[in-house]
Every structure is written in structure tokens, then in C-alpha cells.
Design an enzyme around this catalytic site. Structure first.
Site, PDB file in Angstrom:
ATOM      1  N   GLN A 153      -5.628   3.173  -6.916  1.00  0.00           N
ATOM      2  CA  GLN A 153      -7.041   2.868  -6.644  1.00  0.00           C
ATOM      3  C   GLN A 153      -7.957   4.082  -6.792  1.00  0.00           C
ATOM      4  O   GLN A 153      -9.006   4.004  -7.404  1.00  0.00           O
ATOM      5  CB  GLN A 153      -7.182   2.295  -5.231  1.00  0.00           C
ATOM      6  CG  GLN A 153      -7.243   0.800  -5.237  1.00  0.00           C
ATOM      7  CD  GLN A 153      -7.283   0.189  -3.847  1.00  0.00           C
ATOM      8  OE1 GLN A 153      -7.543   0.858  -2.841  1.00  0.00           O
ATOM      9  NE2 GLN A 153      -7.014  -1.097  -3.795  1.00  0.00           N
ATOM     10  N   PHE A 154      -7.560   5.188  -6.191  1.00  0.00           N
ATOM     11  CA  PHE A 154      -8.317   6.435  -6.291  1.00  0.00           C
ATOM     12  C   PHE A 154      -7.297   7.541  -6.560  1.00  0.00           C
ATOM     13  O   PHE A 154      -6.262   7.587  -5.895  1.00  0.00           O
ATOM     14  CB  PHE A 154      -9.061   6.738  -4.987  1.00  0.00           C
ATOM     15  CG  PHE A 154     -10.140   5.734  -4.676  1.00  0.00           C
ATOM     16  CD1 PHE A 154     -11.458   5.962  -5.074  1.00  0.00           C
ATOM     17  CD2 PHE A 154      -9.844   4.558  -4.001  1.00  0.00           C
ATOM     18  CE1 PHE A 154     -12.449   5.023  -4.793  1.00  0.00           C
ATOM     19  CE2 PHE A 154     -10.834   3.620  -3.720  1.00  0.00           C
ATOM     20  CZ  PHE A 154     -12.147   3.857  -4.122  1.00  0.00           C
TER      21      PHE A 154
ATOM     22  N   HIS B 281     -12.012   9.997  -2.227  1.00  0.00           N
ATOM     23  CA  HIS B 281     -12.460   9.103  -3.304  1.00  0.00           C
ATOM     24  C   HIS B 281     -13.096   9.853  -4.457  1.00  0.00           C
ATOM     25  O   HIS B 281     -13.698   9.238  -5.322  1.00  0.00           O
ATOM     26  CB  HIS B 281     -13.496   8.103  -2.772  1.00  0.00           C
ATOM     27  CG  HIS B 281     -13.042   7.339  -1.576  1.00  0.00           C
ATOM     28  ND1 HIS B 281     -13.313   7.732  -0.294  1.00  0.00           N
ATOM     29  CD2 HIS B 281     -12.307   6.214  -1.471  1.00  0.00           C
ATOM     30  CE1 HIS B 281     -12.784   6.876   0.564  1.00  0.00           C
ATOM     31  NE2 HIS B 281     -12.159   5.944  -0.128  1.00  0.00           N
TER      32      HIS B 281
ATOM     33  N   ASP C 103      -7.004  10.463  -5.731  1.00  0.00           N
ATOM     34  CA  ASP C 103      -6.632  11.232  -4.532  1.00  0.00           C
ATOM     35  C   ASP C 103      -5.314  10.705  -3.943  1.00  0.00           C
ATOM     36  O   ASP C 103      -4.523  11.454  -3.400  1.00  0.00           O
ATOM     37  CB  ASP C 103      -7.714  11.103  -3.461  1.00  0.00           C
ATOM     38  CG  ASP C 103      -9.105  11.395  -3.999  1.00  0.00           C
ATOM     39  OD1 ASP C 103      -9.699  12.371  -3.557  1.00  0.00           O
ATOM     40  OD2 ASP C 103      -9.565  10.647  -4.887  1.00  0.00           O
TER      41      ASP C 103
ATOM     42  N   GLU D 238       1.649   4.318  -3.006  1.00  0.00           N
ATOM     43  CA  GLU D 238       1.458   4.740  -4.393  1.00  0.00           C
ATOM     44  C   GLU D 238       2.770   5.112  -5.065  1.00  0.00           C
ATOM     45  O   GLU D 238       2.963   4.882  -6.261  1.00  0.00           O
ATOM     46  CB  GLU D 238       0.462   5.908  -4.465  1.00  0.00           C
ATOM     47  CG  GLU D 238      -0.996   5.488  -4.277  1.00  0.00           C
ATOM     48  CD  GLU D 238      -1.346   5.016  -2.871  1.00  0.00           C
ATOM     49  OE1 GLU D 238      -0.598   5.327  -1.922  1.00  0.00           O
ATOM     50  OE2 GLU D 238      -2.384   4.332  -2.711  1.00  0.00           O
TER      51      GLU D 238
ATOM     52  N   LEU E 221       0.848  -1.199   0.000  1.00  0.00           N
ATOM     53  CA  LEU E 221       0.000   0.000   0.000  1.00  0.00           C
ATOM     54  C   LEU E 221       0.885   1.252   0.000  1.00  0.00           C
ATOM     55  O   LEU E 221       1.129   1.862   1.035  1.00  0.00           O
ATOM     56  CB  LEU E 221      -0.921  -0.029   1.227  1.00  0.00           C
ATOM     57  CG  LEU E 221      -2.175   0.835   1.199  1.00  0.00           C
ATOM     58  CD1 LEU E 221      -3.128   0.414   2.295  1.00  0.00           C
ATOM     59  CD2 LEU E 221      -1.883   2.324   1.313  1.00  0.00           C
TER      60      LEU E 221
END
Ligand SMILES: Cc1ncc(C[n+]2csc(CCOP(=O)(O)OP(=O)(O)O)c2C)c(N)n1
Length: 698
Positions: free
Chosen positions: A425-426, A481, A428, A402, A400
Site C-alpha cells: 500500500q505504501f 506514507h 514505507d 507485507e 495485513l
């Protein structure tokens, strides 16, 4: 210049090393350093940062194979010389000559880089290259190569997020990475105990990485330790961190006064005990490899050789202003192709799954790397479900982090020149990777086209958690999100940003993105993942756009940088709407409702690619309609939508009958969770309709 004989096998004994050649390389590094330092003082150029005290990096490189990758930092002149044998390169870059092999004069001196010699393009941002080095290691492991990558960093650099990302990449995947910490005790004026607590070696071991402290002032100890540690890596036992203790013999850089922060006694002690060139010269004499007189002779020979080289470099051309826009961005030249596969109704998520399958089929090195992407679920949205089932091992679940994800995909792409896919994933959460993404986009420009970073960053963006657009709210994505993302990516020079509105475009553009040599941000709108074609108020599907939900089987590509032109209604257009992503669907609904009640026609320009955007299509639509609305899902702050709006004012002013209108989300963080506030936050078909009515009434 004589280059040291390189060891080609990990177990070659130190005795086979050409010791005198190694010494000569170290003297060359020191003499180059001294000449350039003086030239800077004489005002010949603006900046210099030196290597004095770090010359044993030549011994480290001597213990590697020539095919091993290097990721160097600014004190690694000796490593550069050891690998390339090029004494001209550092002089050319210092004098900013177009002949400079690292960046053709574009970057500051001491940014060692050469694609030919597998030396990665380094950055002024301390540590920033680290996540890319992890990606190179990942690719070497993927291809079952015997090569490794050496990544170097100062003791200050150890504290960066980037270095910690590399450490985790290497440890988690057991990558063939040699991390060398060149600990000279200083980070500008800060002494090294402030960079980590306790022992660096114990810290590394605790993280599952083999680690040793080595005396970096002793050439033979450095060479022997490197040879041994490299053996550990090549035998498949995972990465190594070598903590090299050495001394900094000069000030931090030409901009720093050494006496302002270091004590006289400490400087004198460092000079007397930690000078690797003096230490090694003395050792060579003591062990009968050289006579005392040879030391002076070599020094003089090297100096004369460098002065001749400098005289030649000064005759070479300097950059001219006309090249300032060269190598900013590489948009692939689209090859016209007609989709031949059978068309079927498909969702955007289905289309993305299919595109990833096509890429895996065509390129055995293609992979998707990101959180949860390797699970049977295929990531949280299911974009890699088909890849997981049909190409096991090509969708790989990541830690986890980015920045770690982007670094793996970016570095791997640099090895074989083909885009690998990072899934965020998102959008943000791309923020921890922001620096790595910016660097990736800069590489081509700073290296004057020597390097590029092909890379696809796919990410869910904007409102909606993947549900249908017809859902009663925008999806309740809330903070973390719901960001749109284009406001971040379109401001990065060298970055391509794509935001498709339909399944057909999503597949064709994703396949084309894999052909790009510049990094691509591929923004997938959550509300569009499973949406159907938009409808008007009477429940009729809007024909002008509906066909793009039919997606052909197989491979086809669509051009990057080209908008899609949609006309709602009949006859000449009375208004143009510029939109992208979800807002294209909202704009279609708004336009259809107006046309239903008032007749006429409204044009919608679906940008599809946001950077570089299709200026011609925007200008043509404004020229015909003389009225325009820019619609964006972004918050109304400095945004991509504002950029388009301003571009229209600047370039289409005389084609306009009224002020260009602007519809956006509100200037607040995106977006409140509860439905009433969320609905008030986002623009909708209704907001757009009101704006159209206003404009048409003017
Ligand atoms: C991310 C980042 N922060 C700050 C700087 C400014 N800066 C340049 S060099 C440096 C010190 C680096 O120290 P270290 O890693 O120990 O290397 P050394 O110069 O001592 O060899 C700093 C803070 C930078 N270039 N990049």
C-alpha cells in the site's frame, strides 16, 4: 547409488518401501557428513555444517511424491540424497566446484537446491525461504495441483518472522504445505524452550493447522506419520505442522566447539539413544531385513563409493574470477513495438489499471496480491478496480503483512517463471518484507542462474496521497506514507527499480516489468496518480512532456533501463537536469519558467528506470550542457540521488564546467504533516529554479 523406491500414492503402505535402500541413503548421508567434517578439519575448505542426527529426513522425503516441492535447510543432506540420488552434489559444493548443482560453488556447503528436482534455493538467513514456500503452495493451489511443498526448519528457525509468515500463509489460505520442524533441542548454544512457549503442536492447532509430534529418531514412525499427514494435505484439508523430535549428534557447525556449551553426559545420552542410522540398522536386523554383517558391509561400500566420487570431484574445475558478475540481474531484452491502440488522455492510475488488465488477459496465472486489492474499491488507491470487475479472482486481498504478500507473489513466480504482482500500500511498509525482497533479488546470483524470481512489487511512494500535483501542499502523507523508496531498492544487487513520471511510461514499463526475470520494484508516486501534465507559471501546459498523458489502448512495452530525454526551449542545451518521478514534473515547470524569461534550452533526463539506470543518457546530457543538477525527492542522506551525483562526478568530470548541483528533500524523516513544514521539507519547482539560476550565473 541405490535410491529408495518412492511412494507415488499417498496411501501406499509402509511395507512397500524399499527399507534397505532407505537405510543405505541414510548411511550415505552420515558417511558424507563424516568425510566432509574431517576434510574441513584438514583445512581442505573453510566451512562445513552437518546432518548427523537428522538422517530420518530421508524417510520423510520417501513418503512424498517425486513432483512435490522441497524447501530444505542445511541439515537436510539425507533429504537431498533421497530426492536426487546425487552423491556428487554435496562434495562438489563443499569443494566449491563449478560442477556444483546447487550454486556452482558460489554458496557455502549444505545449501541444498536444484530446480530440476524441485528443491528451492535455500538461504543462510535462517527461515528466509519460508515466505517463498508459502508462495509455491499458493501457486500449487491456484493451479489445482495434487503436489505439495515440504518446508523444513530447525527449532530456532520456528521463532523467525519468516516461519510465522509461512504458517499464516498456509493457515489462512489452507495451502498444501507440510511444515517439518526438525527439533534437535539446540539453536547453536540455545536450548529450544526459548524459541516458543508451551507446546508447539498446541500452538499450531490453535492457529488452525493440523499438527503432530513425531519421534524423529525412529525411521518407521517418521515414515508412517509423514505418509498419514501427507494424506491429510492431499485430501484438501489444509497444511500440517510436524514437530519432529530428534538429536544433534555433532556440534552446530565446524565453527563451534561442542564441549563449550553441551554437557558430556547429554552428548553421550544423545549419541546412545538418538542416532537414527544406528537405530534403523538395529531395527532392520531385528526384523530380519538385514544381517549384522550387512551393516558393516553397507558402511564400507558406501565409504568406498564416496571416496571414489571425491577423487573425481577434486579433478573438476574451480570457479574463475572472470565469472564474478555472471547472473547478477536479468533485464529483459526489449522487443521494439509500436503502440497501435487509440490514444486517449489518461491518468497514471488509469494507465496502471489498464496494464494490469492486459497482463491478466495474456496470462491466466497472473494475479495481484495485496491489502484490499480484491475489494470493489481496488485497493486503497483504486489501482486494481478494473481487474476486480473484469477478472474476478485475479486481485486477491491479503492479510495485513507485507512479508507475507511479497512471499506469495515471489514463490508463485518461481513455480512457473512468470512475474506475479505484490501490491504494498505504501512503500514505507515494505520494511517487514525487506529481507524477502533482498533474497528474491539474490537467488539468480547465488544459484548461478539455476533459479530466478520474477516478481513485480507495485507500491505507492513519495509525497502525496493520490491527489493532483496542483494541490496546494504535497499531500499531507506524513510519516509512514511519504517515503520515496528508491534509497532502499536501488542498493539491492539483482533488483530492477522503476519510477515512471507519466501515464504513458507507467503502462508501458509495467507491461515490460512483467517480462523480467529479476524482481522489479515499481514505484508509483502518489502525487502523480491523478496529476495532469505540468504547467509553467503562466498556466501554460508544458508541451515537451504533455503528450505522455495520452495513453494507447491495448498492449505495448517500453524498454527497462532507458531514460526519456525532454528538451524545454530551443537550441543547444545550457543545463541538464536529472530527475525521476514527481521531480520530473517539478523540473519541467522550473525549466519552462527559466526558458520563458531567459530563452535558450534546458534538458531534462527522466531516468524512468533507476536501477539499472541509463548511464549513456546521463553522460550525453552532461556532455552537451556541461552543467547538471540532480533532483531527488529523497531525504538528503545516503540516497539514490547522491549515487547519481557521485556517478556524474566520477564519470563526467571533464565534461563539467562547474560543480554538479544537488537538490533534494531535507535530511529529516519524511515528512511533517502540517503544510508549512511539509512544504519546507520537499524540493519544489521554485527550489529547482533557484538552483538553475545559480548555475547559469556561474
Ligand atoms: C536470521 C538468522 N539469524 C541468525 C543466524 C545465525 N545462525 C545460524 S544457524 C543458527 C541456529 C539455528 O538453529 P535451529 O533453527 O534450531 O537449527 P539447528 O542448527 O539447531 O539445526 C543461527 C542462530 C542466521 N543464520 N540467520
Amino acid at each position: 547409488m541405490t535410491v529408495n523406491i518412492r511412494t507415488t500414492e499417498a496411501n501406499v503402505a509402509a511395507q512397500q518401501l524399499d527399507l534397505v535402500a532407505l537405510y543405505r541413503t541414510m548411511v550415505t548421508a552420515r558417511t558424507t557428513n563424516d568425510i566432509l567434517k574431517t576434510r574441513k578439519t584438514q583445512g581442505k575448505f573453510a566451512f562445513y555444517i552437518g546432518c548427523a542426527g537428522h538422517e530420518n529426513m530421508a524417510a520423510v522425503v520417501a513418503a512424498l511424491n517425486e513432483d512435490d516441492w522441497l524447501s530444505l535447510y542445511y541439515r537436510d543432506l539425507a533429504a537431498w540424497l533421497q530426492r536426487t540420488g546425487d552423491i556428487y552434489g554435496p562434495l562438489r559444493e563443499a569443494y566449491s566446484r563449478t560442477t556444483g548443482p546447487m550454486c556452482s560453488g558460489r554458496n557455502m556447503p549444505s545449501h541444498y537446491s536444484s530446480k530440476r528436482h524441485r528443491i528451492m534455493p535455500t538461504f543462510s538467513e535462517v527461515g528466509a525461504l519460508a515466505p517463498f514456500a508459502g508462495g509455491v503452495g499458493f501457486s500449487l493451489q491456484w493451479h489445482k495441483s495434487n503436489d505439495l511443498i515440504m518446508y523444513t526448519v530447525g527449532d530456532g528457525g520456528v521463532a523467525t518472522n519468516d516461519f510465522n509468515v509461512l504458517f499464516r500463509q498456509a493457515a489462512v489460505h489452507k495451502l498444501p504445505v507440510l511444515m517439518v520442524v526438525e527439533d534437535n533441542g539446540w539453536a547453536i548454544t540455545t536450548a529450544s524452550p526459548i524459541q516458543w512457549a508451551g507446546s508447539l503442536v498446541e500452538w499450531a492447532r490453535g492457529g488452525g493447522v493440523c499438527s503432530e509430534e513425531v519421534d524423529g529418531t525412529d525411521t518407521m514412525a517418521t515414515y508412517e506419520a509423514t505418509t498419514r499427514l501427507v494424506q491429510h494435505i492431499r485430501s484438501g484439508q489444509g497444511p500440517v505442522l510436524m514437530h519432529l523430535r530428534l538429536g544433534l549428534l555433532d556440534a552446530h557447525s565446524s565453527s563451534t566447539d561442542i564441549k563449550s556449551y553441551r554437557k558430556k553426559e547429554e552428548i553421550e545420552l544423545t549419541t546412545a539413544t538418538k542416532d537414527p542410522v544406528k537405530n534403523f540398522g538395529r531395527w532392520l536386523v531385528e526384523h530380519g531385513h538385514l544381517q549384522e554383517a550387512d551393516i558393516d558391509r553397507i558402511r564400507k561400500e558406501v565409504r568406498a563409493e564416496l571416496e571414489r566420487a571425491e577423487a573425481q570431484v577434486l579433478q573438476e574445475p574451480e570457479p574463475t574470477p572472470d565469472r564474478v558478475m555472471n547472473h547478477v540481474i536479468n533485464v529483459p531484452q526489449w522487443r521494439e513495438n509500436t503502440p497501435r491502440g487509440k490514444k486517449r488522455p489518461t491518468t497514471m492510475l488509469g494507465a496502471i489499471n489498464e496494464a494490469l488488465l492486459e497482463l491478466a488477459q495474456r496470462d491466466s496465472g497472473f494475479f495481484v496480491y495485496g491489502q484490499d486489492v480484491g475489494s470493489p474499491k481496488g485497493g486503497v488507491f483504486g489501482a486494481t478496480t478494473m481487474l476486480v470487475t473484469q477478472f474476478p479472482g485475479r486481485a486477491i486481498s491479503s492479510p495485513l503483512n507485507e512479508q507475507l504478500i511479497v512471499g506469495i507473489a515471489a514463490g508463485a513466480g518461481m513455480v512457473d517463471g512468470k512475474a506475479r504482482c505484490a501490491e504494498i500500500q505504501f512503500v514505507d511498509y515494505h520494511q517487514s518484507a525487506a529481507q524477502t525482497i533482498r533474497m528474491a533479488a539474490r537467488v539468480s546470483y547465488q544459484s548461478y542462474g539455476d533459479w530466478s524470481v520474477p516478481l513485480i512489487i507495485r507500491t505507492k511512494s513519495g509525497s502525496g496521497g493520490g491527489g493532483p500535483i496542483s494541490s496546494s501542499t504535497a499531500g499531507g502523507g506524513a510519516f509512514g506514507h511519504s517515503n520515496t523508496g528508491e534509497q532502499w531498492f536501488t542498493t539491492i544487487p539483482g533488483m530492477i527499480t522503476i519510477c515512471p513520471a507519466t501515464p504513458f511510461d507507467a503502462k508501458g514499463l509495467l507491461l515490460e516489468a512483467a517480462r523480467a526475470q529479476s524482481p522489479v520494484a515499481f514505484l508509483e508516486r502518489g502525487r502523480l496518480y491523478r496529476s495532469e501534465p505540468p504547467k509553467d507559471d503562466q498556466g501554460n501546459i508544458i508541451a515537451a512532456i504533455a503528450d505522455w498523458w495520452n495513453v494507447p489502448d491495448g498492449y505495448y512495452t517500453l524498454p527497462i533501463g532507458k531514460a526519456r530525454h525532454l528538451r524545454i526551449g530551443e537550441g543547444p542545451s545550457s543545463l541538464a537536469i536529472i530527475a525521476w518521478g514527481t521531480m520530473v514534473l517539478e523540473a519541467c515547470t522550473a525549466a519552462a519558467n527559466i526558458v520563458n524569461s531567459q530563452g535558450g534550452a534546458i534538458d531534462i533526463v527522466d531516468l524512468r528506470t533507476l536501477a539499472p539506470f541509463d548511464e549513456e543518457a546521463v553522460a550525453a546530457a552532461v556532455r552537451e550542457a556541461n552543467r547538471v543538477i540532480v533532483v531527488t525527492e529523497e531525504s538528503d542522506l545516503t540516497s539514490f540521488g547522491r549515487h547519481i551525483h557521485s556517478w556524474i562526478v566520477q564519470h563526467c568530470f571533464y565534461d563539467l564546467d562547474g560543480t554538479p548541483a544537488f537538490v533534494s528533500a531535507l535530511p529529516a524523516p519524511p515528512a511533517p504533516y502540517n503544510a508549512p513544514e511539509e512544504t519546507a521539507f520537499y524540493p519544489t519547482a521554485r527550489t529547482i529554479e533557484e538552483k538553475i539560476e545559480e548555475l547559469l550565473a556561474e
